[in-house]
Design an enzyme around this catalytic site. Structure first.
Site, PDB file in Angstrom:
ATOM      1  N   ASP A  64       0.810  -1.226   0.000  1.00 31.58           N
ATOM      2  CA  ASP A  64       0.000   0.000   0.000  1.00 31.58           C
ATOM      3  C   ASP A  64       0.842   1.275   0.000  1.00 31.58           C
ATOM      4  OD1 ASP A  64      -2.031  -1.774   0.331  1.00 31.58           O
ATOM      5  OD2 ASP A  64      -2.623  -1.101   2.335  1.00 31.58           O
ATOM      6  N   ASP A  65       0.171   2.338  -0.390  1.00 31.55           N
ATOM      7  CA  ASP A  65       0.608   3.741  -0.217  1.00 31.55           C
ATOM      8  C   ASP A  65       1.647   4.231  -1.229  1.00 31.55           C
ATOM      9  OD1 ASP A  65      -0.912   3.180   2.016  1.00 31.55           O
ATOM     10  OD2 ASP A  65       0.489   3.977   3.475  1.00 31.55           O
ATOM     11  N   HIS A  70      -6.047   3.205  -3.928  1.00 32.23           N
ATOM     12  CA  HIS A  70      -5.932   3.400  -2.473  1.00 32.23           C
ATOM     13  C   HIS A  70      -6.256   4.852  -2.091  1.00 32.23           C
ATOM     14  CE1 HIS A  70      -4.870   2.178   1.493  1.00 32.23           C
ATOM     15  NE2 HIS A  70      -3.681   2.729   1.553  1.00 32.23           N
ATOM     16  N   HIS A  89      -4.818   9.631   0.579  1.00 33.13           N
ATOM     17  CA  HIS A  89      -4.680   8.822   1.793  1.00 33.13           C
ATOM     18  C   HIS A  89      -5.167   9.556   3.040  1.00 33.13           C
ATOM     19  CE1 HIS A  89      -2.844   5.779   4.458  1.00 33.13           C
ATOM     20  NE2 HIS A  89      -2.944   5.018   3.404  1.00 33.13           N
ATOM     21  N   HIS A 146       3.598  -2.432   3.227  1.00 30.55           N
ATOM     22  CA  HIS A 146       3.629  -1.041   2.747  1.00 30.55           C
ATOM     23  C   HIS A 146       4.918  -0.711   2.017  1.00 30.55           C
ATOM     24  CE1 HIS A 146       0.466  -1.040   5.749  1.00 30.55           C
ATOM     25  NE2 HIS A 146      -0.018   0.031   5.144  1.00 30.55           N
TER      26      HIS A 146
HETATM   27 NI    NI Z   1      -2.535   2.981   3.284  1.00 32.74          NI
END
Ligand code: NI
Length: 280
Positions: free
Chosen positions: A88-89, A139, A143, A235
């Protein structure tokens, strides 16, 4: 006849009155009444606390489904030993590049849940992920921790804005959405399902994003929760931060992959694990 009426009348009459309890008038200042009020308030407070706990559970816990259908585990047959690695991210500069190198070396395909902002920052890395055969999911754009509190309309716009940024670079429209921090609400789930998205959480994660987690702890905790169909959440980026260290995860990743392989597992991309199309 009159005898019958009399009989039923009597019995009904008797029943009605025998069921009634004598009426007692309790003065408002009596201890009995104040006790019942106290009990009422305690009961109300407890039910409010329980409702809040249920709502929080639904919003925070990735595997909770009380707000609607979300996916946090693979749809697998007969305990098939497959699992999906998700990141993620990102894209997140050098950190993502190193993770891509590890995945290539181990011959694994993963799923990257990217943010719109980072896609615009690192378009080449997004292309690199897709060229290497990985899957990309949405995503959110920035965020935001408070996205979950926004109206259905605003959530939808944020998600569509992200897909637009991805499409400009990759000519693909992801349909798998992972909410920032995994925070979900009924509005979010309802609004996104209506336009064809699937919300994907996870069932195996640790604070791999924290600089305080050693590679050993990350590995140990990810392995502990592994089971057939697991969606592992790691991540490559860190929220909307810049230059946040990712070296602990990068150090842990080859070992995590090797040890999962040793247990007889195969890694697949998320679309194959949950048996859904990754793009519109
Ligand atoms: Ni995230």
């Amino acid at each position: 006849m009159s005898g019958l009426y009399k009989f039923f009348g009597m019995s009904a009459y008797e029943k009605t009155f025998s069921a009634q309890k004598p009426i007692r008038v309790v003065p408002s200042h009596s201890p009995k009444r104040s006790f019942s009020l106290k009990k009422y308030f305690v009961t109300s407070a407890v039910s409010v606390a329980i409702s809040r706990a249920i709502i929080l559970h639904g919003a925070i816990v990735p595997t909770a489904r009380i707000f609607g259908v979300t996916v946090s585990h693979g749809r697998i047959n007969n305990n098939e030993k497959i699992a999906a690695l998700t990141f993620d991210d990102g894209p997140y500069g050098e950190a993502t590049k190193r993770i891509l190198d590890i995945l290539k070396e181990k011959n694994i395909h993963a799923t990257f849940f990217v943010t719109g902002e980072n896609v615009q920052r690192y378009p080449e890395i997004l292309r690199g992920e897709l060229i290497a055969g990985h899957i990309v999911g949405n995503h959110s754009f920035n965020h935001s921790k408070t996205l979950v509190l926004r109206s259905a309309h605003k959530i939808k716009n944020n998600v569509l804005q992200t897909n637009h940024a991805i499409f400009k670079i990759a000519k693909l429209h992801p349909r798998l959405f992972r909410p920032p921090y995994g925070l979900k609400s009924p509005f979010m789930i309802g609004a996104l399902k209506k336009i064809g998205y699937t919300i994907v959480l996870w069932d195996d994660a640790t604070k791999d994003w924290s600089a305080k987690k050693s590679p050993e702890t990350i590995t140990k905790q990810i392995l502990k929760r592994l089971k057939p169909g697991t969606i592992i959440d790691l991540h490559d980026g860190r929220d909307a931060h810049r230059k946040f260290p990712r070296q602990n995860l990068i150090a842990a990743l080859p070992g995590i992959i090797d040890r999962i392989h040793q247990q007889g597992y195969t890694f697949v991309t998320l679309d194959k694990l949950i048996k859904e199309k990754p793009y519109f």
